[in-house]
Write an enzyme that holds these catalytic residues in place. Structure first.
Site, PDB file in Angstrom:
ATOM      1  N   HIS A  77       0.838  -1.209   0.000  1.00 24.79           N
ATOM      2  CA  HIS A  77       0.000   0.000   0.000  1.00 24.79           C
ATOM      3  C   HIS A  77       0.872   1.258   0.000  1.00 24.79           C
ATOM      4  O   HIS A  77       0.608   2.207  -0.739  1.00 24.79           O
ATOM      5  CB  HIS A  77      -0.927   0.001   1.212  1.00 24.79           C
ATOM      6  N   GLN A  79       3.955   1.597  -1.087  1.00 25.83           N
ATOM      7  CA  GLN A  79       4.615   1.725  -2.390  1.00 25.83           C
ATOM      8  C   GLN A  79       3.627   2.223  -3.455  1.00 25.83           C
ATOM      9  O   GLN A  79       3.968   3.062  -4.286  1.00 25.83           O
ATOM     10  CB  GLN A  79       5.207   0.378  -2.809  1.00 25.83           C
ATOM     11  N   ASP A  80       2.412   1.708  -3.419  1.00 24.63           N
ATOM     12  CA  ASP A  80       1.384   2.129  -4.371  1.00 24.63           C
ATOM     13  C   ASP A  80       1.057   3.610  -4.179  1.00 24.63           C
ATOM     14  O   ASP A  80       0.929   4.363  -5.148  1.00 24.63           O
ATOM     15  CB  ASP A  80       0.137   1.270  -4.194  1.00 24.63           C
ATOM     16  N   HIS A  81       0.951   4.015  -2.934  1.00 31.86           N
ATOM     17  CA  HIS A  81       0.636   5.420  -2.639  1.00 31.86           C
ATOM     18  C   HIS A  81       1.765   6.336  -3.115  1.00 31.86           C
ATOM     19  O   HIS A  81       1.508   7.389  -3.700  1.00 31.86           O
ATOM     20  CB  HIS A  81       0.384   5.573  -1.141  1.00 31.86           C
TER      21      HIS A  81
END
Length: 112
Positions: A77, A79-81
């Site tokens: 999460h 890293q995605d953000h």
């Protein structure tokens, strides 16, 4: 999650969130032709993203040294953000430039 990764994961998430908010403020400023404030907010967002990248680099360095960095939902999460905020940063920078060009063209047209 292993305790020693929590600080870095949370830094990635909080710094990315801070940067995203600053980017929204930069875009709002550009919409009102306040380009000095827009660029200031963009720079502040870059500073926040640097904090996120530094935390990410710490985790990457650990893994490169052979230490286990568990792939948890929180890390994914974070890293995605970070990735989506970096993409948003590039788009906001371009939009600020476009707003500035449009403002200049409108100023030229009204001075004629």
């Amino acid at each position: 999650m292993i305790e020693h990764n929590v600080a870095e994961v949370m830094t990635i998430m909080t710094s990315s969130t801070q940067a995203h908010s600053l980017l929204e403020a930069a875009l709002t400023a550009a919409k009102t032709n306040d380009f000095v404030l827009a660029r200031h907010k963009l720079q502040a967002a870059d500073d926040a993203l640097t904090g996120a990248h530094n935390a990410q680099t710490t985790l990457l360095t650990r893994e490169a040294r052979g230490q286990t960095v568990p792939m948890t939902l929180l890390l994914i999460h974070a890293q995605d953000h970070l990735m989506s905020t970096v993409t948003y940063r590039d788009a906001v920078s371009e939009m600020i430039t476009l707003y500035q060009k449009i403002a200049g063209l409108l100023a030229e047209k009204t001075s004629d």
